[in-house]
Design a protein around this motif. Structure first.
Motif, mmCIF file in Angstrom:
data_model
loop_
_atom_site.group_PDB
_atom_site.id
_atom_site.type_symbol
_atom_site.label_atom_id
_atom_site.label_comp_id
_atom_site.label_asym_id
_atom_site.label_seq_id
_atom_site.Cartn_x
_atom_site.Cartn_y
_atom_site.Cartn_z
ATOM 1 N N GLU A 287 4.149 -8.026 -4.294
ATOM 2 C CA GLU A 287 5.553 -7.415 -3.781
ATOM 3 C C GLU A 287 6.813 -7.129 -4.684
ATOM 4 O O GLU A 287 7.733 -6.914 -3.898
ATOM 5 C CB GLU A 287 5.577 -8.817 -2.656
ATOM 6 C CG GLU A 287 4.769 -8.425 -1.650
ATOM 7 C CD GLU A 287 4.282 -9.966 -0.812
ATOM 8 O OE1 GLU A 287 5.819 -11.170 -1.383
ATOM 9 O OE2 GLU A 287 4.548 -11.016 0.143
ATOM 10 N N GLU A 288 6.854 -7.770 -5.582
ATOM 11 C CA GLU A 288 8.215 -7.107 -6.497
ATOM 12 C C GLU A 288 8.633 -5.883 -7.003
ATOM 13 O O GLU A 288 9.055 -5.564 -7.152
ATOM 14 C CB GLU A 288 7.937 -8.267 -7.779
ATOM 15 C CG GLU A 288 8.266 -9.831 -7.462
ATOM 16 C CD GLU A 288 7.980 -10.403 -9.133
ATOM 17 O OE1 GLU A 288 8.378 -9.560 -10.161
ATOM 18 O OE2 GLU A 288 7.673 -11.826 -8.986
ATOM 19 N N ASN A 290 6.103 -3.436 -4.835
ATOM 20 C CA ASN A 290 5.385 -2.080 -4.375
ATOM 21 C C ASN A 290 6.509 -1.659 -2.933
ATOM 22 O O ASN A 290 5.941 -0.803 -1.956
ATOM 23 C CB ASN A 290 4.031 -2.963 -3.461
ATOM 24 C CG ASN A 290 4.615 -3.732 -2.503
ATOM 25 O OD1 ASN A 290 6.218 -4.304 -2.317
ATOM 26 N ND2 ASN A 290 4.044 -4.710 -1.880
ATOM 27 N N TYR A 291 7.487 -1.328 -3.183
ATOM 28 C CA TYR A 291 8.568 -0.800 -2.281
ATOM 29 C C TYR A 291 9.358 0.440 -3.252
ATOM 30 O O TYR A 291 10.021 0.883 -2.605
ATOM 31 C CB TYR A 291 10.088 -1.878 -2.845
ATOM 32 C CG TYR A 291 10.343 -2.422 -3.583
ATOM 33 C CD1 TYR A 291 11.574 -1.607 -4.352
ATOM 34 C CD2 TYR A 291 10.464 -3.514 -4.499
ATOM 35 C CE1 TYR A 291 11.914 -1.974 -5.724
ATOM 36 C CE2 TYR A 291 11.053 -3.807 -5.279
ATOM 37 C CZ TYR A 291 11.625 -3.307 -6.040
ATOM 38 O OH TYR A 291 12.060 -3.544 -7.389
ATOM 39 N N ASP A 292 8.633 0.235 -5.021
ATOM 40 C CA ASP A 292 9.709 1.328 -5.152
ATOM 41 C C ASP A 292 8.399 2.703 -4.933
ATOM 42 O O ASP A 292 7.145 2.703 -5.274
ATOM 43 C CB ASP A 292 8.930 0.909 -7.093
ATOM 44 C CG ASP A 292 9.508 1.814 -7.902
ATOM 45 O OD1 ASP A 292 9.915 3.086 -7.647
ATOM 46 O OD2 ASP A 292 9.912 1.496 -8.623
ATOM 47 N N HIS A 318 3.996 7.799 1.490
ATOM 48 C CA HIS A 318 5.017 6.898 2.190
ATOM 49 C C HIS A 318 5.616 6.743 0.884
ATOM 50 O O HIS A 318 6.552 5.960 1.216
ATOM 51 C CB HIS A 318 3.216 5.357 1.558
ATOM 52 C CG HIS A 318 4.014 4.437 1.667
ATOM 53 N ND1 HIS A 318 3.768 3.236 2.719
ATOM 54 C CD2 HIS A 318 4.505 3.083 0.956
ATOM 55 C CE1 HIS A 318 5.098 1.858 2.748
ATOM 56 N NE2 HIS A 318 5.022 2.342 1.456
ATOM 57 N N LEU A 322 9.699 6.228 1.616
ATOM 58 C CA LEU A 322 10.419 5.381 0.441
ATOM 59 C C LEU A 322 11.748 6.559 0.312
ATOM 60 O O LEU A 322 12.527 5.608 -0.325
ATOM 61 C CB LEU A 322 9.518 4.310 -0.412
ATOM 62 C CG LEU A 322 8.612 3.691 -0.120
ATOM 63 C CD1 LEU A 322 7.148 3.253 -0.862
ATOM 64 C CD2 LEU A 322 8.970 2.127 0.975
ATOM 65 N N ASP A 323 11.285 7.522 -0.218
ATOM 66 C CA ASP A 323 12.140 7.952 -0.821
ATOM 67 C C ASP A 323 12.374 9.245 -0.044
ATOM 68 O O ASP A 323 12.146 10.644 -0.873
ATOM 69 C CB ASP A 323 11.896 8.122 -2.384
ATOM 70 C CG ASP A 323 13.067 8.543 -2.848
ATOM 71 O OD1 ASP A 323 13.619 9.141 -2.933
ATOM 72 O OD2 ASP A 323 12.368 9.925 -4.481
#
Length: 575
Positions: A287-288, A290-292, A318, A322-323
């Protein structure tokens, strides 16, 4: 007779020997880990230790599994045996010990192990985690830890600055700072690793290899060093050494997030896409990180390169969510669709940017208004620095043009270094001198031509003229002023080359330049024709405020002397 036939049939059978080595059991252990079967994983790691008892990585893998299972005492026994009997230099074992002792609530022992780690570990791989644990121990023991000094902190502030410079693409400045850090702190392995990368990004391959060997001489098991070495060996083309090192890297299962990412990207670069996919997939569950969007891109590339096209599509979609402002996921989704339509199989890079040729197309589209974020992207900058040293002539030509738009101090340094490369074409060096002048460089420039180094003023392409008259310069200034916003730096350079060649060939009988606009119009007209740009005498005559007949007459005169159209016909024959 019957027994003989039976023996023959037995002899004819193909016997496939069962592979039994440390690598085999390691793979079985990893497979069990992926299914969360810790008992089986532990059994297989123990077998790997039996086959390679001198490999500390196997022992640490076993200790890690025992810790994950909550068997901290057994894990510590393994770690202590590594330090005593296998490799006393594996200082990270002290951090693992501290973590186990803390989980056992043996805080005094945890503090002792943690202090030993901080005072003896030169690389600081777990420094941030160690500092967090120090806060916990401070709370539990109701006193601060008695740390005399942190070995990996020696030169740390300067190192952090240098690392930031690498991340920003300021490679030359980073290398200079890292060289001074390594000179003062020879055992600062993180600085040596980053120095090797800095050299590599600048295309300075021999220096990169020397720096990375300096890391591994001091710590043979340093994961960052091993990964960097593998990438450098791949560049060098030593397949035997590369396969041996890749096999060693395949046997490593790092637990630390940073190490997982480093190993994953390295395996991808080496073409070990299956291993890369496994490591990147592990990170997607963290979780640290997996937003990248970059991580989803890397995993998508690994999926693509292993034929998992539906996974790749899902991951790139995905990444696009995110971007949403990025063209990168869209580009690769389009490539994936075209691959499926035409059945072509092309491996792609893990870097989160468009391929080099796609970047150049975008630079052409942006022209003079390239966003600063693109100019400063370290991966894009690295690709340009690398291409200037190792690309073909056409690629170098494009890079020099791109550098005219980046226009910073590091670009100037790279172009000045390029002028001293003995094997580069004179035309490319002339263009580099031209770009340096447009960037404001006025000092004499050292340049290597025909095996000899000399200094030239960043002025004109030819140095054969004994004088350069103000009226000749006036023609160049007028052409440059009119062409600046509508022609690339390469085309502007060619315009100057045409005019200087015309004056040089005509000298000392150079024609009157009373009609500055007419000669400038001729220079632009011929430059446009050279680069297959549509242009008419009427257009250039109007632009320079002269008659059509004057523009035409001046153009014919320049062409008679320089043979521009004849050269073009040879390059682009009709029919």
């Amino acid at each position: 007779m019957k027994e003989e036939k039976q023996r023959d049939r037995v002899a004819d059978r193909k016997v496939v020997p069962l592979r039994r080595d440390a690598g085999f059991f390691f793979e079985k252990a990893v497979s069990s880990l992926d299914r969360y079967q810790y008992d089986k994983a532990l059994k297989y790691f123990r077998k790997a230790v039996e086959y390679e008892p001198d490999n500390p990585v196997n022992h640490c893998n076993m200790a890690g599994i025992l810790s994950e299972m909550g068997n901290y005492e057994a894990s510590n026994e393994v770690l202590l045996s590594v330090l005593k009997d296998v490799d006393p230099n594996m200082t990270e074992c002290y951090f693992y010990l501290a973590n186990n002792y803390a989980n056992m609530e043996q805080f005094e022992a945890a503090e002792e192990a943690l202090i030993t780690y901080l005072e003896e570990d030169p690389s600081g791989q777990f420094l941030s985690e160690a500092e967090e644990m120090m806060d916990l121990l401070h709370y539990e023991l109701n006193r601060p830890a008695k740390v005399k000094y942190i070995k990996s902190r020696e030169g740390m502030a300067e190192h952090d600055e240098a690392r930031a410079m690498l991340e920003e693409g300021k490679f030359s400045g980073a290398v200079k700072l890292l060289e001074s850090i390594v000179e003062e702190h020879p055992d600062f392995l993180a600085a040596r690793n980053n120095l090797a990368l800095g050299y590599y990004y600048l295309g300075m391959f021999p220096q990169a290899m020397e720096a990375i060997h300096g890391v591994l001489e001091r710590e043979p098991g340093n994961l960052h060093g091993l990964c960097n070495l593998a990438v450098f060996i791949q560049h060098d083309g030593d397949q035997a050494s590369l396969q041996e090192l890749a096999q060693r890297l395949r046997s490593i299962v790092p637990f630390h997030q940073e190490h997982v990412f480093k190993l994953a990207t390295t395996m991808g670069i080496l073409g070990e896409h299956e291993a890369a996919f496994g490591h990147f997939s592990r990170l997607l569950h963290d979780e640290e990180v997996n937003y990248d969007p970059c991580l989803f891109h890397y995993t998508a590339v690994a999926a693509y390169n292993t034929g998992r096209y539906s996974d790749a599509k899902r991951l790139w979609r995905h990444a696009a969510k995110l971007d949403p402002g990025s063209e990168i996921p869209v580009f690769y989704l389009d490539r994936l669709e075209r691959l499926q339509e035409h059945g072509r199989e092309v491996k792609i890079s893990y870097h989160y940017h468009l391929p080099f040729e796609e970047q150049l197309k975008l630079w052409d589209k942006w022209g003079e208004s390239i966003p600063d974020a693109i100019k400063e992207d370290p991966l894009i900058r690295s690709s340009f620095f690398w291409a200037l040293r190792h690309g073909d002539a056409q690629t170098k030509l494009q890079v020099i043009q791109a550098f005219s738009l980046i226009a910073d101090a590091e670009v100037k340094e790279a172009l000045q270094a390029f002028l001293l490369e003995p094997g580069e074409e004179k035309y490319l060096k002339d263009l580099a001198v031209f770009v340096l002048r447009t960037l404001g460089v006025t000092d004499p420039l050292p340049i290597c031509l025909d095996g000899k180094t000399q200094e030239v003023a960043p002025g004109f392409v030819s140095a054969r003229l004994p004088v350069w008259e103000p009226q000749w310069q006036a023609v160049l200034d007028e052409a440059r002023r009119r062409m600046a916003k509508r022609y690339s730096v390469l085309q502007q350079h060619d315009a100057e080359t045409i005019w200087v060649e015309f004056i040089t060939r005509s000298y000392p009988e150079a024609p009157s330049t009373a009609h500055v606009g007419g000669w400038a119009a001729a220079v632009e007209y011929l430059t446009a024709k050279m680069h297959r740009r549509p242009v008419t005498y009427e257009e250039v005559a109007k632009r320079y405020g002269v008659s059509v007949s004057t523009a035409s007459r001046c153009t014919r005169r320049v062409d008679e002397v320089c043979g521009i159209k004849e050269k073009m016909n040879a390059m682009f024959p009709s029919g």
